[in-house]
Design a protein around this motif. Structure first.
Motif, PDB file in Angstrom:
ATOM      1  N   GLU A  32     -95.260 -27.397  26.912  1.00 46.11           N
ATOM      2  CA  GLU A  32     -95.209 -28.090  25.629  1.00 46.11           C
ATOM      3  C   GLU A  32     -96.263 -27.550  24.667  1.00 46.11           C
ATOM      4  N   LEU A  33     -97.487 -27.251  25.180  1.00 39.70           N
ATOM      5  CA  LEU A  33     -98.568 -26.707  24.350  1.00 39.70           C
ATOM      6  C   LEU A  33     -98.195 -25.342  23.783  1.00 39.70           C
ATOM      7  N   GLU A  34     -97.642 -24.496  24.610  1.00 42.33           N
ATOM      8  CA  GLU A  34     -97.239 -23.170  24.153  1.00 42.33           C
ATOM      9  C   GLU A  34     -96.178 -23.255  23.055  1.00 42.33           C
ATOM     10  N   GLU A  35     -95.269 -24.203  23.225  1.00 45.82           N
ATOM     11  CA  GLU A  35     -94.219 -24.375  22.216  1.00 45.82           C
ATOM     12  C   GLU A  35     -94.808 -24.823  20.885  1.00 45.82           C
ATOM     13  N   LEU A  36     -95.805 -25.780  20.933  1.00 47.63           N
ATOM     14  CA  LEU A  36     -96.444 -26.248  19.695  1.00 47.63           C
ATOM     15  C   LEU A  36     -97.255 -25.143  19.032  1.00 47.63           C
ATOM     16  N   LYS A  37     -97.916 -24.312  19.847  1.00 42.04           N
ATOM     17  CA  LYS A  37     -98.680 -23.192  19.291  1.00 42.04           C
ATOM     18  C   LYS A  37     -97.773 -22.213  18.565  1.00 42.04           C
ATOM     19  N   GLU A  42     -95.923 -20.091  13.428  1.00 43.88           N
ATOM     20  CA  GLU A  42     -94.846 -19.863  12.471  1.00 43.88           C
ATOM     21  C   GLU A  42     -95.133 -20.574  11.148  1.00 43.88           C
ATOM     22  N   ILE A  43     -95.647 -21.827  11.255  1.00 42.36           N
ATOM     23  CA  ILE A  43     -95.964 -22.591  10.038  1.00 42.36           C
ATOM     24  C   ILE A  43     -97.102 -21.918   9.269  1.00 42.36           C
TER      25      ILE A  43
END
Length: 377
Positions: A32-37, A42-43
């Motif tokens: 989940e952390l990797e996905e948020l990073k 991207e943002i």
């Protein structure tokens, strides 16, 4: 033993399930952390691209989007401002004299040394006076004879014997010898050189056995009283300084300070350095000696209600002088009119009212309307 073996497979399965549960949870959180990073990157990339595009298209956005500059602040103070003329002066004495010989002769004795402090009347040299003494002895003998002759002639004149001319000649001879004897005794006294007042023997200009003549310099003598300080002031201060102005005097060599006043102002400009002389009264201080260096601070301007800022914070451009004032997290350029400067502080005549927060450290890194971040001091 058989009952234990019967249940052992069940126990093993339960232990395996318990041991795998936390590991699966940790793995899930890592994912989940990797996905948020990835989403954050991207943002951030999108934000940076949009900011770059807006910076090119919108100048106002470019100004507002600048990074904050870390600064410290100083206050524009409101209060008394004093300006001083600061110059170097030298201690002099009105009793700095060259003692000269008043009679001719050979020097027999010099009982003093250079740098010696002597009191008034101290013998400083003796000049050979043998010829003067012989002259006095001869005059005394002649005067004795002339006095005797005058007394006899006077008695005869009182008895109306002899002529008036004889009486007047005897009287004139006696009085002339008396005057000559007084002059000779005065010259004899001049053969002994004494200190005219208490002071210090600065230098000895003659040697033992040397022949001196009237008017020949013998001793440079400096009195310890009537000291004053003399300094050269730029002609730009003519009319600004006046007799009686307050003066702060510092003697660096003895670490001594005192408050005194201007006692005299010169009326002539030195054409070589465009300055005029100023004399400052100096009270009698035991540690202060002639020729000692002093630093004078003469008060020439005072404003009891001035706005004062540190001098180094004032910058200049083609429009004039300015400082940076902190308002609502931004550094704003404020143009000012400066007055006098003294001791690293400058009087502001217009542009500030006092109490403003100025950019201190970091003032060269900011510009007009820059975002600033005030560091904790």
């Amino acid at each position: 033993m058989k009952s234990f073996n019967k249940f052992s497979p069940l126990i093993a399965l339960a232990f395996l399930a318990f041991s795998c549960g936390p590991k699966d949870e940790i793995a899930a959180k890592h994912a989940e952390l990797e996905e948020l990073k990835a989403q954050s990157n991207e943002i951030s990339t999108s934000i940076a691209e949009l900011e770059a595009e807006l910076t090119k298209l919108d100048p106002e956005f470019a100004k507002q989007n600048k990074k904050s500059v870390l600064i410290t602040t100083a206050e524009a103070k409101k209060g008394e401002f004093d300006h001083y003329v600061e110059v170097t002066g030298s201690v002099l004495s009105k009793k700095n004299v060259m003692i000269s010989a008043e009679t001719s002769g050979r020097i027999l004795e010099i009982p003093v040394l250079e740098g010696m402090r002597v009191t008034k009347g101290t013998v400083m040299a003796r000049i050979d006076s043998e010829s003067l003494q012989r002259n006095i002895d001869e005059l005394e003998n002649s005067l004795e004879l002339a006095t005797t002759l005058f007394e006899k002639q006077e008695r005869l004149w009182n008895q109306q014997i002899g002529t008036e001319v004889q009486y007047l000649e005897a009287k004139n001879r006696k009085e002339g010898l008396e005057r000559n004897l007084a002059t000779a005794k005065t010259n004899l006294a001049k053969a002994v050189i004494t200190a005219p007042f208490s002071g210090t023997l600065e230098s000895i200009e003659v040697r033992l056995g040397e022949l001196v003549q009237p008017g020949m310099g013998m001793f440079q003598f400096v009195g310890e009283s009537d000291l004053f300080i003399e300094a050269d002031i730029s002609e730009s201060y003519i009319g600004v300084l006046s007799k009686g102005d307050s003066v702060e005097v510092n003697f660096p060599s003895i670490n001594k300070e005192l408050q005194t006043k201007v006692s005299s102002i010169g009326a002539i400009i030195n054409p070589n350095n465009r300055t005029f002389k100023v004399e400052v009264y100096l009270p009698n201080l035991p540690m202060v000696k002639p020729n000692m260096i002093s630093v004078l601070k003469i008060l020439d301007y005072q404003n009891a209600n001035a706005v004062v800022v540190p001098s180094h914070l004032i910058l200049s451009d083609n429009r004039g002088d300015y400082v940076f004032v902190v308002e609502d997290g931004k550094a704003l350029k404020k143009y000012v009119e400066r007055g006098k400067t003294f001791d690293r502080e400058t009087e502001i005549l217009s542009g500030l009212k006092g109490g403003e927060t100025l950019v201190d450290k970091g003032f060269r890194e900011v510009g007009d309307n820059f975002n600033v971040n005030i560091a904790q001091q």
